[in-house]
Motif scaffolding. Structure first.
Motif, mmCIF file in Angstrom:
data_model
loop_
_atom_site.group_PDB
_atom_site.id
_atom_site.type_symbol
_atom_site.label_atom_id
_atom_site.label_comp_id
_atom_site.label_asym_id
_atom_site.label_seq_id
_atom_site.Cartn_x
_atom_site.Cartn_y
_atom_site.Cartn_z
ATOM 1 N N ASP A 179 21.608 -13.005 -3.610
ATOM 2 C CA ASP A 179 21.792 -11.572 -3.780
ATOM 3 C C ASP A 179 20.490 -10.912 -4.228
ATOM 4 N N GLN A 231 18.220 -10.379 -1.339
ATOM 5 C CA GLN A 231 18.706 -9.256 -0.534
ATOM 6 C C GLN A 231 18.275 -7.928 -1.154
ATOM 7 N N TYR A 271 17.638 -4.159 8.935
ATOM 8 C CA TYR A 271 17.564 -5.300 8.024
ATOM 9 C C TYR A 271 17.645 -6.617 8.807
ATOM 10 N N ILE A 281 22.986 -7.601 6.310
ATOM 11 C CA ILE A 281 22.710 -6.921 5.052
ATOM 12 C C ILE A 281 23.937 -6.945 4.150
ATOM 13 N N ARG A 282 23.712 -7.109 2.860
ATOM 14 C CA ARG A 282 24.778 -7.040 1.869
ATOM 15 C C ARG A 282 24.730 -5.674 1.177
ATOM 16 N N ALA A 292 21.873 -4.939 -1.184
ATOM 17 C CA ALA A 292 20.599 -4.554 -0.578
ATOM 18 C C ALA A 292 20.589 -3.066 -0.263
#
Length: 414
Positions: free
Chosen positions: A55, A58, A314, A322-323, A326
């Motif tokens: 995480d 990201q 991304y 992408i999370r 981010a």
């Protein structure tokens, strides 16, 4: 003045009208004066190593994309096209490291900070920001205590823990009742820090008010836990029909694996501010174990064309989906860039005052633009409900945010 920079950032085109005309070229030093060849430094503090490194990376990537987009679009126009520079720091997910790294980047000239993912780390960083009178924009940390200190320099984009706990309980009640099978008995597993504990407390109070019974509640150390078979077996013995989980990514995957192994006979596994169940990579990494899992959480707006454009950008840059974290880091840089543009100087106090007056369209699923109240909370931030359907995370509730209808009961682990 409202500035619509979203399209400019994701498409890398000139900034929106209203940003002012071009001034003579020349960058800006951290002290706010013009310095040829200088830049405006922003400290980016995230867990780039340790249990939350995926995480953290990201988030670092999201911040980098935002800086690149601002600079490619001409920099900060009111400051002669001054460019942004990211000062990256690895908090390791440790409060004491976050504190020392925050002080380091401030000493190196950062006029603002973003971060940090873990609430305990953000607490120490916010104290550094307050002591140095440098604005700190929280991209992801949910503990409500972060904004209860009376600090003037800390701002948060996503909702806090209490809101996510309360709305999480409401969404569970609404979805289960609409399906004709109201959730009755709930078991809770939560990470033991201030984030998980606050969410659990808020959820518990609201769930009881709505007629649900909490039949078991247990905490765990997210950094060290390696298996949840024992905990999920206890959930099965409790007679719960819903398991509520608050935690981070790695522990979320481990819980999904334990549910698949133990088969506790639940109507749903239901995340509240869960760091795994709404992540694009989760269905594949859980290898089918997470089918049907819910998560009530802040989330990037999957229905927004601008958010979709950022997701594509991304993936092209980093080869991964992408999370939401981010996107939040991207948003934090946008907030700072917008503040710099309106402040007209790269000076922390002026920037802080400009950020406090932010009204900026968001890439998140929200009730309106990013706008901070007197405590520093984005008043338009809300959680929404997601669910893993067909190996994909989709928005399912409330109706105006939904991409698909919720499936309940979901019968995980069968």
């Amino acid at each position: 003045m409202k500035m619509t920079w979203i399209a400019a950032f994701v498409c890398v085109v000139p900034l929106a009208a209203g940003c002012g005309g071009s001034a003579p070229s020349g960058a800006v030093s951290a002290s706010g004066g013009h310095a040829e060849g200088g830049s405006i430094k922003i400290g980016s503090l995230h867990p780039l190593s340790g249990a939350a490194a995926a995480d953290g990376q990201q988030m670092e990537n999201g911040a980098k994309l935002a800086v690149e987009a601002v600079n490619s679009a001409g920099g900060i126009k009111s400051l002669g096209g001054a460019k942004l520079e990211l000062l990256s720091a690895d908090t390791q997910g440790k409060p004491e490291v976050g504190q020392s790294e925050a002080q380091r980047v401030v000493s190196e000239g950062a006029v603002a900070l973003i971060g940090t993912y873990q609430s305990a780390v953000s607490a120490t960083v916010s104290s550094v920001a307050e002591r140095n009178k440098v604005p700190f924009v929280i991209d992801a940390s949910a503990a409500d205590t972060l904004l209860s200190q009376g600090y003037r320099n800390t701002f948060r984009i996503p909702p806090g823990s209490k809101m996510m706990g309360i709305d999480g309980a409401k969404y569970l009640s609404e979805v289960s009742k609409a399906a004709g099978k109201p959730a009755a008995k709930v078991a809770i597993l939560h990470e033991q820090g201030p984030f998980g504990t606050t969410v659990k407390d808020a959820f518990t109070t609201e769930a009881k008010r709505l007629g649900m019974q909490i039949v078991s509640s247990a905490s765990y150390d997210a950094a060290s836990v390696s298996d949840f078979t024992t905990q999920v077996t206890a959930v099965k013995a409790s007679g719960a029909d819903v398991l509520v989980v608050t935690g981070y990514y790695r522990d979320g995957v481990l819980i999904a694996q334990a549910v698949k192994t133990v088969k506790p006979g639940l109507a749903a596994v239901y995340g509240v501010a869960n760091g795994a169940f709404d992540i694009p990579q989760f269905p594949a990494e859980a290898a089918g174990a997470g089918d049907g899992f819910f998560d009530a959480n802040y989330h990037a707006d999957a229905k927004s064309p601008q958010t979709k454009a950022l997701a594509a950008k991304y993936k092209a840059a980093y080869g991964a989906e992408i999370r939401t974290v981010a996107v939040l880091s991207y948003e934090a840089i946008r907030v700072i860039a917008d503040g710099l543009e309106r402040a007209g100087k790269a000076e922390p106090a002026a920037l802080r005052d400009a950020i406090a007056k932010t009204r900026l369209d968001s890439l998140m699923a929200t009730n309106g633009p990013i706008s901070f109240d007197q405590t520093g909370q984005n008043g338009n931030a809300i959680p929404i409900l997601m669910q893993v359907q067909g190996q994909k995370v989709v928005q399912v509730h409330p109706v105006d945010k939904a991409e698909a209808k919720p499936v309940y009961p979901a019968e995980p682990g069968r």
